[in-house]
Design an enzyme around this catalytic site. Structure first.
Site, short mmCIF file in Angstrom:
data_model
loop_
_atom_site.label_atom_id
_atom_site.label_comp_id
_atom_site.label_asym_id
_atom_site.label_seq_id
_atom_site.Cartn_x
_atom_site.Cartn_y
_atom_site.Cartn_z
N GLY A 168 2.61 -0.94 -2.65
CA GLY A 168 1.73 -0.02 -2.14
C GLY A 168 1.59 1.22 -1.49
CG HIS B 115 -12.90 1.55 -7.43
ND1 HIS B 115 -12.06 0.74 -6.96
CD2 HIS B 115 -12.11 2.41 -6.73
CE1 HIS B 115 -11.75 0.35 -6.03
NE2 HIS B 115 -11.59 2.00 -5.70
N GLY C 252 -0.38 2.49 -4.97
CA GLY C 252 -1.01 2.39 -5.40
C GLY C 252 -0.81 3.13 -7.28
CG ASP D 188 -10.40 -1.76 -14.30
OD1 ASP D 188 -10.84 -1.33 -12.95
OD2 ASP D 188 -9.64 -2.30 -14.14
CG ASP E 217 -3.58 -1.80 -12.32
OD1 ASP E 217 -4.40 0.04 -12.66
OD2 ASP E 217 -4.23 -1.93 -11.11
CB SER F 10 -0.08 -0.24 -11.74
OG SER F 10 -0.80 -1.77 -11.40
CB SER F 11 4.50 -2.14 -7.44
OG SER F 11 3.85 -2.72 -6.12
CB SER G 252 12.65 -8.90 -5.93
OG SER G 252 12.26 -7.65 -5.54
#
Length: 383
Positions: free
Chosen positions: A125, A33, A127, A35, A175, A129-130, A66
């Site tokens: 989901g 938290h 975390g 950036d 990210d 960074s998909s 996808s």
């Protein structure tokens, strides 16, 4: 990302004009938290990837197929002139991510229509960074077929713009920088206030007989709406009260100048996490992994107590990992679910995984996905 109705994918693999890009997820080692608060972070690209296959079309259609890790297939269709709020793609639809990437890149030059196939080994989901992998991948692949000369730093910024202004996720740039500039055996040092490419530091744990385990809790994490947006708004309020543009520039006196106890806690996390990043970089330079583990655990305590973005599943994962022999552990990513990481001697990796799984089972939670990751190359074309 929400799941769309099932579709059937095209057979692009045998077509000679198909180009393939590989884009990693990322783990943030330290600097959570920070950036969007103007502070540094130390993420690294990981060896779990999104693969993007792209083929140019003769019209202005964009077709996206996808395939998720569980085999679910999704399909979306829109045009190259897609724009936010034009009614073509809803911001809460999974297709908003590729559509946002097309829209953002369209500001850099004219685009052809394309067929896109996305295949991922990144748990959604979690975390990891998909979403940044997807937007960076689509921007990179589409710029490639459109013959646009877009520098890597601009790729990252366009991908961030797709998330911020199309999807509505108020993310910083960390990210996108990690998945763009990652390199095998190295971590990326991000400075959101710099106009230069990020630097890198060595991060090859195998040479020290260590492993970094990811514990994907199965609790979905999202940066859109909810607590993530609230934390960012609280940080902006704290910075404004302190007369600062970026909260990461706050000094120790900020903690006594703020009257609101919530804003004081948020500021305390940003202040101490910034110090932890600097300390972590020193430990990496000295190969002092015992101290690095201590820093990771301290980061989790701060995220849990001061920033209040953890959850029971993350806390149990961290506590069990440390009890099982990890040098340190913490949640990673935006929080409110997602994943934890644990820095573990290779000889104790199995014991840590089993203890985490046992604790989840005892609490009646679904089994977490626990796996090791290493620093990998950033987005690149493979074919």
């Amino acid at each position: 990302m929400p799941v769309a109705p099932r579709g059937t994918g095209p057979r692009l693999g045998a077509v000679s004009d198909v180009r393939t890009w590989q884009v990693p997820g990322r783990v943030n080692l330290i600097g959570e938290h920070l950036d969007y608060n103007g502070g540094p972070s130390v993420p690294f690209a990981i060896d779990r990837f999104l693969t993007v296959k792209v083929r140019r079309r003769d019209d202005d259609a964009v077709n996206v197929w996808s395939t998720l890790p569980d085999g679910t297939r999704e399909r979306a269709t829109f045009r190259t002139d897609v724009a936010p709020d034009d009614g073509t793609v809803s911001a809460d639809d999974w297709a908003a991510y590729p559509a946002g990437a097309v829209w953002a890149l369209g500001t850099a030059g004219p685009l052809p229509g394309v067929d896109l196939v996305l295949e991922s080994t990144l748990p959604l989901g979690s975390g990891l960074s998909s979403s940044a992998a997807l937007t960076v991948g689509v921007v990179s692949a589409l710029a490639d077929v459109a013959d646009l000369d877009v520098a890597p730093l601009e790729v990252a910024r366009l991908a961030q713009r797709a998330e911020n202004d199309f999807v509505g996720a108020p993310t910083g740039l960390m990210d996108q920088l990690a998945v763009t500039f990652g390199r095998a055996g190295e971590a990326v040092v991000t400075d959101p206030l710099s106009d230069d490419d990020p630097t890198r530091v060595p991060f090859d744990l195998a040479t020290a007989d260590l492993a970094l385990l990811v514990v994907a809790t199965g609790v979905d994490h999202s940066n859109v709406g909810g607590g993530y947006g609230e934390r960012r708004e609280e940080c902006e309020r704290a910075a404004a009260e302190l007369g600062l543009e970026h909260l990461a520039k706050a000094g120790l006196d900020a903690l006594v100048r703020l009257e609101d106890p919530v804003l004081r806690r948020r500021t305390q996390h940003v202040f101490t996490e910034t110090a932890r990043v600097k300390a972590a970089l020193r430990t990496l330079g000295e190969n002092d992994f015992e101290q690095l583990g201590t820093i990771l655990t301290a980061s989790h305590v701060s995220l849990r107590d001061d920033f209040e973005v953890s959850c029971a599943e993350l806390d149990v994962a961290v506590e069990a990992a440390v009890e099982g022999g990890a040098l340190g552990a913490r949640m990673t990513g935006g929080g409110f679910g997602g994943s934890a990481i644990a820095l573990v001697p290779q000889t104790k990796a199995r014991a840590v995984r089993e203890l985490v799984e046992q604790r989840y089972d005892a609490l009646g939670w679904r089994a977490p996905e626990v796996f090791a990751v290493r620093a990998a190359a950033g987005a690149h074309r493979t074919a």
